[in-house]
Write a protein that holds these residues in place. Structure first.
Motif, PDB file in Angstrom:
ATOM      1  N   LEU A  16       0.800  -1.260  -0.008  1.00 41.24           N
ATOM      2  CA  LEU A  16      -0.099  -0.038  -0.163  1.00 41.24           C
ATOM      3  C   LEU A  16       0.885   1.311   0.073  1.00 41.24           C
ATOM      4  O   LEU A  16       1.783   1.481   0.784  1.00 41.24           O
ATOM      5  N   CYS A  21      -3.570   7.199  -1.021  1.00 42.41           N
ATOM      6  CA  CYS A  21      -4.991   6.812  -0.662  1.00 42.41           C
ATOM      7  C   CYS A  21      -6.387   7.993  -0.626  1.00 42.41           C
ATOM      8  O   CYS A  21      -5.481   8.987  -0.061  1.00 42.41           O
ATOM      9  N   PRO A  28      -7.254   5.768   6.217  1.00 41.29           N
ATOM     10  CA  PRO A  28      -6.431   4.633   5.563  1.00 41.29           C
ATOM     11  C   PRO A  28      -5.596   4.128   6.288  1.00 41.29           C
ATOM     12  O   PRO A  28      -5.352   4.671   7.240  1.00 41.29           O
ATOM     13  N   THR A 117      -4.866  -0.310  -8.257  1.00 46.01           N
ATOM     14  CA  THR A 117      -5.719   0.915  -7.688  1.00 46.01           C
ATOM     15  C   THR A 117      -6.842   0.003  -7.169  1.00 46.01           C
ATOM     16  O   THR A 117      -7.647  -0.585  -8.089  1.00 46.01           O
ATOM     17  N   ASN A 132     -13.757   4.336  -0.911  1.00 43.68           N
ATOM     18  CA  ASN A 132     -12.213   4.328  -0.592  1.00 43.68           C
ATOM     19  C   ASN A 132     -11.395   3.693  -1.517  1.00 43.68           C
ATOM     20  O   ASN A 132     -11.515   2.851  -2.029  1.00 43.68           O
ATOM     21  N   SER A 134      -7.538   2.994  -2.534  1.00 46.95           N
ATOM     22  CA  SER A 134      -6.183   2.352  -1.987  1.00 46.95           C
ATOM     23  C   SER A 134      -5.180   2.152  -3.393  1.00 46.95           C
ATOM     24  O   SER A 134      -5.794   1.677  -4.159  1.00 46.95           O
TER      25      SER A 134
END
Length: 140
Positions: A16, A21, A28, A117, A132, A134
């Motif tokens: 990550l 994010c 996040p 993504t 959301n 990430s």
């Protein structure tokens, strides 16, 4: 094209990039890894993350891409899930309860195959939807 070939670009360990994010709901994670493996046609997703307040969670699920909906135990928030390829660069899972999609995760691979993504949309019945986003980079 066989499913194994389609899943191949998604396989591996992803790290990550917390700075990239964009979360509408919650914070996040501080850090996270996502591992995607192929087990004889079943895609296995293993997520390990450290939340903003330091809590460690490990989670995994498996599903067959473009396969039938998988029934899950009655105890959880969701009772079924499915995994489908929208196209060669987009692998989508939908978590459902009572036939309604309550969570959708779209995993989109960059052209160079180095960035994944994940856009997770949560539908809260009669309330709202939250998105959301990430961003993961392939572990070298």
């Amino acid at each position: 094209m066989m499913t194994e070939d389609k899943i191949a670009p998604f396989l591996g360990t992803w790290i990550l990039d917390a700075a990239e994010c964009d979360f509408e709901q919650g914070d996040p994670p501080k850090s996270a890894t996502l591992k995607i493996e192929d087990n004889f046609g079943m895609a296995i997703f293993t997520m390990n993350q450290v939340s903003a307040d330091g809590e460690v969670t490990n989670d995994s699920f498996e599903a067959m891409p473009d396969g039938p909906e998988v029934k899950l135990g009655k105890s959880g928030l969701v009772d079924a899930m499915r995994l489908v390829f929208q196209n060669d660069r987009n692998l989508v899972s939908e978590a459902r309860r009572g036939g309604l999609t309550i969570m959708k995760a779209e995993r989109e691979l960059s052209d160079d195959g180095q960035t994944l993504t994940v856009t997770q949309t949560v539908h809260l019945v009669d309330v709202a939807s939250f998105k959301n986003i990430s961003v993961y980079h392939r572990a070298q």
